[in-house]
Write an enzyme that holds these catalytic residues in place. Structure first.
Site, PDB file in Angstrom:
ATOM      1  N   GLN A   1       1.031  -1.249   0.002  1.00 10.30           N
ATOM      2  CA  GLN A   1      -0.194   0.156   0.054  1.00 10.30           C
ATOM      3  C   GLN A   1       0.791   1.773   0.621  1.00 10.30           C
ATOM      4  OE1 GLN A   1      -2.130  -1.334   4.248  1.00 10.30           O
ATOM      5  NE2 GLN A   1      -3.901  -0.204   3.156  1.00 10.30           N
TER       6      GLN A   1
ATOM      7  N   HIS B   1      -1.664   1.894  -4.339  1.00 14.38           N
ATOM      8  CA  HIS B   1      -1.672   3.304  -4.122  1.00 14.38           C
ATOM      9  C   HIS B   1      -0.635   3.961  -5.065  1.00 14.38           C
ATOM     10  CE1 HIS B   1      -3.854   2.394   0.187  1.00 14.38           C
ATOM     11  NE2 HIS B   1      -4.698   2.050  -1.077  1.00 14.38           N
TER      12      HIS B   1
ATOM     13  N   SER C   1      -3.106  -1.814   8.769  1.00 13.88           N
ATOM     14  CA  SER C   1      -4.220  -1.660   9.806  1.00 13.88           C
ATOM     15  C   SER C   1      -5.694  -2.632   9.047  1.00 13.88           C
ATOM     16  CB  SER C   1      -4.679  -0.689  10.611  1.00 13.88           C
ATOM     17  OG  SER C   1      -3.095  -0.036  11.083  1.00 13.88           O
TER      18      SER C   1
ATOM     19  N   ASN D   1       1.813  -6.148  13.065  1.00 12.16           N
ATOM     20  CA  ASN D   1       1.143  -5.290  13.350  1.00 12.16           C
ATOM     21  C   ASN D   1       1.262  -3.651  14.410  1.00 12.16           C
ATOM     22  OD1 ASN D   1      -0.146  -2.868  11.775  1.00 12.16           O
ATOM     23  ND2 ASN D   1      -2.064  -2.565  12.232  1.00 12.16           N
TER      24      ASN D   1
ATOM     25  N   ILE E   1       8.056  -4.422  14.117  1.00  9.13           N
ATOM     26  CA  ILE E   1       8.296  -5.261  12.592  1.00  9.13           C
ATOM     27  C   ILE E   1       9.650  -6.270  12.319  1.00  9.13           C
ATOM     28  CG2 ILE E   1       8.697  -4.619  10.343  1.00  9.13           C
ATOM     29  CD1 ILE E   1       5.492  -3.212  10.891  1.00  9.13           C
TER      30      ILE E   1
END
Ligand code: ZN
Length: 261
Positions: free
Chosen positions: A106, A126, A201, A225, A243
């Site tokens: 994304q 995106h 998310s 996450n 992460i």
């Protein structure tokens, strides 16, 4: 299930990765925050302070286009100097092992490409903010070229070929999703046996659909996450640790099979 501690987390994820043939990493803003890229949607993030300019407004009004470019250049300090982080390097390592042929993201920051994954193996839902295209003829423009002209009088140039408007290669609010990216992402989700969400998310359309597609085909689902997601109950493993640290340790484990289970 939510992994109780880091050690158990690493062990479980390494085990799932070792057993998977085809993993789809699905990355969101969380993988890039350690690289200095702001999470636009988080509280206090850019999009909560500056109302995003919709695609229609961008098209309709040159002043809006110039404002959009002004904002983009203001963010260049974050985007321009950003280097891939530990999460990106871990994903690139999985890709290099042949375990993750395609990465869905994304993010618009180009950091998966910068980590060494070829652009054709990255699905950008995106788009990409590190270059621009003409909205009419799709010619590509580099941001430095646009900025040199913008800095003269605060007006963004139009396309040299067709006079169409130039815009970062991102998907704006109100702009159609890139069809090819959607098709490729769906196919990747359908064909994987482990869907690995990293730093998303899963609330922004169309992100939410892909874990479901993977799950329906029988794939495992792991969600790494910071915050809870609506899909945690569906996941085989939910990880709420940092992460970079988690993926680093997991990769160590996967790369040295003698210590893995
Ligand atoms: Zn053009």
């Amino acid at each position: 299930m939510i992994a109780p501690d880091l050690e158990t987390t690493v062990e479980r994820l390494a085990h799932l990765i070792a057993g998977a043939r085809r993993i789809v990493p699905f990355t969101g803003a969380g993988i890039s925050t350690e690289c200095g890229i702001p999470d636009f949607r988080s509280p206090g993030g850019l999009w909560t302070r500056n109302k995003p300019i919709s695609f229609d407004a961008f098209l309709a009004d040159r002043a809006m286009r110039d404002e959009s470019w002004r904002r983009r250049f203001a963010m260049e300090e974050a985007f321009g100097g950003a280097q891939p982080g530990r999460g990106h390097r871990a994903v690139a390592a999985l890709h290099g092992l042949g375990k993750a042929p395609v990465v869905i993201t994304q993010n618009i920051d180009n950091l998966h490409q910068n980590s060494g994954i070829q652009p054709e193996n990255i699905v950008e839902l995106h788009g990409n903010t590190t270059y621009a295209t003409c909205l009419d003829c799709a010619a590509r423009y580099e941001l430095d070229w646009i900025r040199a002209r913008f800095d003269v009088d605060g007006t963004a140039p139009d396309c040299l070929h067709c006079s169409g408007p130039l815009k970062t290669a991102t998907v704006s609010f109100g702009q159609a999703m890139p069809e090819e990216a959607m098709v490729r992402a769906e196919r990747a989700a359908r064909d994987c046996d482990l869907f690995l969400v990293i730093g998303s998310s899963l609330v922004v359309f169309p992100a939410a659909g892909f874990p479901l597609i993977a799950k329906r085909q029988g794939a495992g689902l792991v969600i790494l996450n910071r915050d809870a997601t609506e899909f945690d109950d569906l996941a085989d493993l939910v990880i709420r640790h940092d992460i970079g640290s988690v993926l680093n340790k997991v990769l160590d484990r996967v790369m040295t099979p003698s210590t893995a289970h």
